[in-house]
Design an enzyme around this catalytic site. Structure first.
Site, PDB file in Angstrom:
ATOM      1  N   ASP A  16       0.838  -1.191   0.000  1.00 32.97           N
ATOM      2  CA  ASP A  16       0.000   0.000   0.000  1.00 32.97           C
ATOM      3  C   ASP A  16       0.885   1.257   0.000  1.00 32.97           C
ATOM      4  O   ASP A  16       0.686   2.172   0.792  1.00 32.97           O
ATOM      5  CB  ASP A  16      -0.882  -0.032   1.265  1.00 32.97           C
ATOM      6  CG  ASP A  16      -2.065   0.898   1.161  1.00 32.97           C
ATOM      7  OD1 ASP A  16      -2.315   1.417   0.062  1.00 32.97           O
ATOM      8  OD2 ASP A  16      -2.733   1.110   2.192  1.00 32.97           O
ATOM      9  N   CYS A  35     -19.304 -10.731  -9.216  1.00 38.18           N
ATOM     10  CA  CYS A  35     -20.383 -10.375  -8.290  1.00 38.18           C
ATOM     11  C   CYS A  35     -21.729 -10.902  -8.790  1.00 38.18           C
ATOM     12  O   CYS A  35     -22.687 -10.960  -8.003  1.00 38.18           O
ATOM     13  CB  CYS A  35     -20.483  -8.855  -8.142  1.00 38.18           C
ATOM     14  SG  CYS A  35     -19.117  -8.139  -7.227  1.00 38.18           S
ATOM     15  N   CYS A  84     -25.559  -9.827  -7.566  1.00 40.20           N
ATOM     16  CA  CYS A  84     -25.546  -9.330  -6.182  1.00 40.20           C
ATOM     17  C   CYS A  84     -25.353  -7.806  -6.139  1.00 40.20           C
ATOM     18  O   CYS A  84     -24.595  -7.249  -6.924  1.00 40.20           O
ATOM     19  CB  CYS A  84     -24.422 -10.022  -5.416  1.00 40.20           C
ATOM     20  SG  CYS A  84     -24.263  -9.461  -3.711  1.00 40.20           S
ATOM     21  N   CYS A 107     -23.652  -4.897  -1.238  1.00 43.41           N
ATOM     22  CA  CYS A 107     -22.800  -3.810  -0.723  1.00 43.41           C
ATOM     23  C   CYS A 107     -23.377  -2.453  -1.086  1.00 43.41           C
ATOM     24  O   CYS A 107     -23.354  -1.517  -0.275  1.00 43.41           O
ATOM     25  CB  CYS A 107     -21.372  -3.953  -1.239  1.00 43.41           C
ATOM     26  SG  CYS A 107     -21.253  -4.065  -3.034  1.00 43.41           S
ATOM     27  N   CYS A 131     -24.539   0.223   1.868  1.00 44.22           N
ATOM     28  CA  CYS A 131     -23.700   1.408   2.114  1.00 44.22           C
ATOM     29  C   CYS A 131     -24.573   2.546   2.652  1.00 44.22           C
ATOM     30  O   CYS A 131     -25.506   2.986   1.973  1.00 44.22           O
ATOM     31  CB  CYS A 131     -22.994   1.839   0.830  1.00 44.22           C
ATOM     32  SG  CYS A 131     -22.060   3.369   1.077  1.00 44.22           S
ATOM     33  N   CYS A 169     -17.683   8.460   1.228  1.00 48.04           N
ATOM     34  CA  CYS A 169     -17.331   7.205   1.914  1.00 48.04           C
ATOM     35  C   CYS A 169     -16.858   7.480   3.351  1.00 48.04           C
ATOM     36  O   CYS A 169     -15.972   8.305   3.582  1.00 48.04           O
ATOM     37  CB  CYS A 169     -16.249   6.486   1.103  1.00 48.04           C
ATOM     38  SG  CYS A 169     -15.648   4.995   1.887  1.00 48.04           S
ATOM     39  N   CYS A 206     -14.591   1.916   7.881  1.00 45.32           N
ATOM     40  CA  CYS A 206     -15.942   1.351   7.753  1.00 45.32           C
ATOM     41  C   CYS A 206     -15.790  -0.006   7.052  1.00 45.32           C
ATOM     42  O   CYS A 206     -15.068  -0.117   6.063  1.00 45.32           O
ATOM     43  CB  CYS A 206     -16.798   2.290   6.912  1.00 45.32           C
ATOM     44  SG  CYS A 206     -18.359   1.585   6.336  1.00 45.32           S
ATOM     45  N   CYS A 221     -19.463  -2.566   3.637  1.00 45.73           N
ATOM     46  CA  CYS A 221     -19.595  -3.160   2.294  1.00 45.73           C
ATOM     47  C   CYS A 221     -18.790  -4.450   2.159  1.00 45.73           C
ATOM     48  O   CYS A 221     -18.985  -5.204   1.206  1.00 45.73           O
ATOM     49  CB  CYS A 221     -19.244  -2.151   1.203  1.00 45.73           C
ATOM     50  SG  CYS A 221     -17.603  -1.449   1.335  1.00 45.73           S
ATOM     51  N   CYS A 243     -20.770  -8.817   2.276  1.00 43.13           N
ATOM     52  CA  CYS A 243     -20.455  -9.518   1.026  1.00 43.13           C
ATOM     53  C   CYS A 243     -20.521 -11.045   1.218  1.00 43.13           C
ATOM     54  O   CYS A 243     -19.874 -11.588   2.111  1.00 43.13           O
ATOM     55  CB  CYS A 243     -19.066  -9.112   0.552  1.00 43.13           C
ATOM     56  SG  CYS A 243     -18.589  -9.942  -0.979  1.00 43.13           S
TER      57      CYS A 243
HETATM   58  S1  SF4 Z   1     -21.614  -7.669  -1.756  1.00 45.58           S
HETATM   59 FE1  SF4 Z   1     -19.767  -8.659  -2.611  1.00 45.58          FE
HETATM   60  S2  SF4 Z   1     -20.519 -10.058  -4.222  1.00 45.58           S
HETATM   61 FE2  SF4 Z   1     -22.194  -8.639  -3.705  1.00 45.58          FE
HETATM   62  S3  SF4 Z   1     -21.976  -6.983  -5.207  1.00 45.58           S
HETATM   63 FE3  SF4 Z   1     -20.863  -6.333  -3.383  1.00 45.58          FE
HETATM   64  S4  SF4 Z   1     -18.748  -6.975  -3.709  1.00 45.58           S
HETATM   65 FE4  SF4 Z   1     -20.031  -8.094  -5.191  1.00 45.58          FE
HETATM   66  S1  SF4 Z   2     -16.547   1.693   3.303  1.00 47.02           S
HETATM   67 FE1  SF4 Z   2     -18.605   2.150   4.141  1.00 47.02          FE
HETATM   68  S2  SF4 Z   2     -19.144   4.183   3.371  1.00 47.02           S
HETATM   69 FE2  SF4 Z   2     -17.420   3.428   2.125  1.00 47.02          FE
HETATM   70  S3  SF4 Z   2     -18.367   2.438   0.365  1.00 47.02           S
HETATM   71 FE3  SF4 Z   2     -18.100   0.825   1.899  1.00 47.02          FE
HETATM   72  S4  SF4 Z   2     -20.024   0.795   3.073  1.00 47.02           S
HETATM   73 FE4  SF4 Z   2     -19.964   2.700   1.909  1.00 47.02          FE
END
Ligand code: SF4
Ligand code: SF4
Length: 324
Positions: free
Chosen positions: A128, A191, A194, A197, A201, A217, A244, A247, A251
């Site tokens: 990173d 994905c 689906c 996420c 969010c 975010c 956070c 998301c 999953c």
């Molecule tokens: S929750 Fe996971 S599998 Fe579903 S759309 Fe989001 S990243 Fe893709």
């Molecule tokens: S980290 Fe949290 S605020 Fe950012 S995109 Fe994912 S769920 Fe949304």
């Protein structure tokens, strides 16, 4: 055993759960996607993401003799905070600083590769860091795919397809080298239909397939934004003091994820369900001494304090009685 298989075995002995190799070619597709993301201003004030655009996608800018790029991933998952009256610290930030941990392990892996190859190979290592886009390299190296939540998802290991997916709670490490190793093919997984996420969010920050508007975010707002958090967004932070995980937590690829076996990534006790009242009394000297080896210690005390104040207000608004 080929040299590559021996290197993979050494990586696994160091605790890496996924391993792959790609060539050291420039990635015009990744570069173009990044430029498109920037053109919408989705980087907010992370202007460092605008610098060195070519080097993010060209390993040879980092090592002119580069032939191969090794990408490894290490699971950092541990049980999330679960008490809504306490603060929430993102899972990645609750153990020892991952930059230190992975860089130490990458260095050991490079030493081992020199020993195994019998060559005085050159290496550059990244965790990173160094303006190198790691996720597109991980995709090219066959580790996984980028989910709609913009994180790398490791669907299954190529060597053991009966296993559950490894999921997304992984740190990535990259080694650019002048050794020539056989590249891997892309991993299978998508994905599909689906949208969990996107629906989960709280701030609608996922604005496209794998596209995050950083300004919306909570992770950006709590760890990168050095100014005040917008009034409209602060209540949506809930109890999230730092980062956070929503998301990723929702999953399905993470539904069978195992806790990390790496002791360095086990949560500091004070960061699992942290008591807001005691955190808010912390001064800068205490913050520095308690978190110097932790990812939180890389950030400004003033941001940490600002976040705690927002969270305290949110929790007081939600729970009218005295806090636990
Ligand atoms: S929750 Fe996971 S599998 Fe579903 S759309 Fe989001 S990243 Fe893709
Ligand atoms: S980290 Fe949290 S605020 Fe950012 S995109 Fe994912 S769920 Fe949304």
């Amino acid at each position: 055993m080929t040299l590559k298989s021996q290197i993979e075995q050494a990586a696994r002995e160091l605790g890496f759960s996924a391993f792959g190799v790609t060539d050291a070619e420039y990635d015009p597709v990744g570069h173009s996607k990044h430029q498109n993301w920037l053109s919408h201003g989705y980087q907010a004030d992370m202007t460092y993401l605008e610098r060195g655009p070519r080097q993010r996608f060209d390993p040879r800018v980092h090592l002119s003799s580069a032939q191969s790029v090794i990408v490894v991933a290490m699971n950092y998952y541990s049980k999330p905070n679960d008490d809504p009256q306490k603060g929430y610290i993102s899972i990645y930030a609750r153990g020892r600083n991952y930059h230190f941990v992975l860089q130490e392990k990458l260095k050991l892996l490079c030493d081992k590769i020199r020993e195994l190859s019998g060559e005085n190979a050159s290496f550059k290592t990244y965790v990173d860091s160094g303006a190198l886009a790691e996720k597109p390299l991980a995709v090219r190296a066959g580790l996984g795919f980028i989910g709609k939540n913009a994180v790398l998802i490791i669907p299954k290991t190529k060597s053991d397809t009966k296993r559950h997916p490894l999921g997304s709670f992984h740190f990535l490490g990259v080694i650019i080298t002048d050794l020539r190793l056989e590249p891997d093919t892309q991993a299978i997984g998508t994905c599909g239909q689906c949208r969990k996420c996107i629906e989960a969010c709280p701030t609608d920050a996922i604005v496209g397939d794998g596209v995050i508007d950083a300004a919306k975010c909570i992770s950006y707002q709590t760890t990168q934004n050095k100014s005040d958090i917008p009034d409209g967004l602060a209540p949506l932070m809930g109890n999230m003091i730092f980062g956070c995980d929503i998301c990723q937590t929702v999953c399905p690829y993470n539904s069978h994820i195992e806790e990390t076996p790496e002791p360095a990534f086990k949560s500091l006790p004070e960061l699992l369900n942290p008591d807001i009242q005691s955190l808010i009394q912390m001064d800068e000297a205490e913050f520095n001494s308690r978190f110097s080896q932790n990812s939180i210690g890389e950030f400004r005390f003033s941001m940490f304090k600002r976040n705690i104040e927002k969270v305290l207000k949110n929790i007081r608004n939600k729970f009218s009685g005295p806090l636990k």
